[in-house]
Design an enzyme around this catalytic site. Structure first.
Site, short mmCIF file in Angstrom:
data_model
loop_
_atom_site.label_atom_id
_atom_site.label_comp_id
_atom_site.label_asym_id
_atom_site.label_seq_id
_atom_site.Cartn_x
_atom_site.Cartn_y
_atom_site.Cartn_z
CG ASP A 90 -55.30 10.90 -3.36
OD1 ASP A 90 -55.47 10.13 -4.31
OD2 ASP A 90 -54.18 11.15 -2.86
CB SER A 118 -52.89 9.60 -6.03
OG SER A 118 -52.28 10.06 -4.85
#
Length: 288
Positions: free
Chosen positions: A179, A67
């Site tokens: 993610d 991320s």
């Protein structure tokens, strides 16, 4: 999951055999790898951690990120000075990453992340990195963590930062990526794959300082709750864990960049004695 972990164990062994093929018998120092967690704006704290480690002359041989941590990891692996990363962080807002374009798959697109990366470095591929880099993303269809160490950076970064519900998933490499924090909240496996003997994990815990304001807040709070009940695995695999005090920072408040960097520096400084101790132990093992 057993086949996946068997493969991972085998891959780690092969990476280490390759990395140390010329160093056996020399008592070479251990390789240090960092694993940077996500956290959106809180990810700026990673810059402070990196600064403290550099000032203490702790070697960083490889780095992995998930991320927002993957963006900081990429900048560092590309050789971007921390001062420049701080300058970019000071001028960052949500609009640098995303543009709201509601669809059935997400509220926004993170296409702008490609331009944000270009502000930090002209590098566009893993092969241009100065130290080995691994980026984790989640294969939405298979529900597994995927680590990338070669090829173009942009689609992998966008996938690793494609927060479910907020950003539209990224189609790449025959996968639908979202993610990386879903399956690798702190990508310690990535550092191990790159041959790290000592893995330093940096975890940015999210807090609950205010009432949810938007749909994105509700999504963020929900995943934070899930993370709190699923962090045993990576903690057991890390040799050192650095946890900056960032819970009181709002996930999308980039205006607190200076405080976030300071929090990272303080947390890393506290971990230095343990890091030095581990380095000394590993060197002694190799010499004996």
């Amino acid at each position: 999951m057993a086949p996946v972990f068997d493969w991972l164990h085998s891959a780690v062994g092969k990476f280490r055999e390759f990395a140390y093929a010329e160093e056996k018998g020399r008592g070479a120092r251990p390789r240090v790898g960092l694993a940077l967690s996500g956290g959106f704006a809180r990810g700026i704290a990673h810059i402070g951690v990196l600064r403290a480690l550099e000032q203490a002359r702790i070697p960083i041989d490889c780095i992995s990120g998930t991320s927002s941590g993957s963006l900081i990891a990429t900048g560092y692996a590309a050789g971007v000075p921390l001062e420049e990363m701080e300058r970019v962080a000071a001028d960052t807002s949500f609009a640098d990453f995303g543009r709201y374009t509601p669809s059935w798959l997400g509220l926004a697109t993170n296409k702008r992340l490609e331009g944000y990366l270009a502000r930090m470095t002209p590098a566009t591929t893993f092969e241009e990195m100065r130290i080995p880099l691994a980026i984790s993303a989640t294969d939405l269809k298979q529900g597994i963590a995927v680590y990338y160490t070669a090829g173009p950076l942009a689609p992998v970064l966008r996938g690793s930062c494609a927060y479910p519900g907020l950003f539209v998933p990224i189609e790449y490499d025959g996968r639908k990526l979202v993610d990386g924090f879903l399956t690798a909240p702190v990508p310690v496996e990535g550092a191990a794959l790159l041959g790290a003997d000592i893995v330093i994990a940096i975890y940015l815990e999210a807090g609950s300082v205010s009432e949810p304001r938007t749909v994105a807040d509700v999504i963020s709070r929900s995943f934070t709750i899930i993370q709190r009940h699923a962090d045993i695995g990576w903690r057991q695999s890390a040799d050192v864990i650095i946890e900056p005090e960032v819970k009181h920072f709002v996930w999308d408040d980039f205006s607190k960049w200076a405080e976030l960097i300071a929090a990272g520096e303080v947390a890393a400084a506290r971990a230095l004695p343990k890091i030095r101790e581990l380095l000394a132990e590993k060197v002694e093992e190799r010499v004996s």
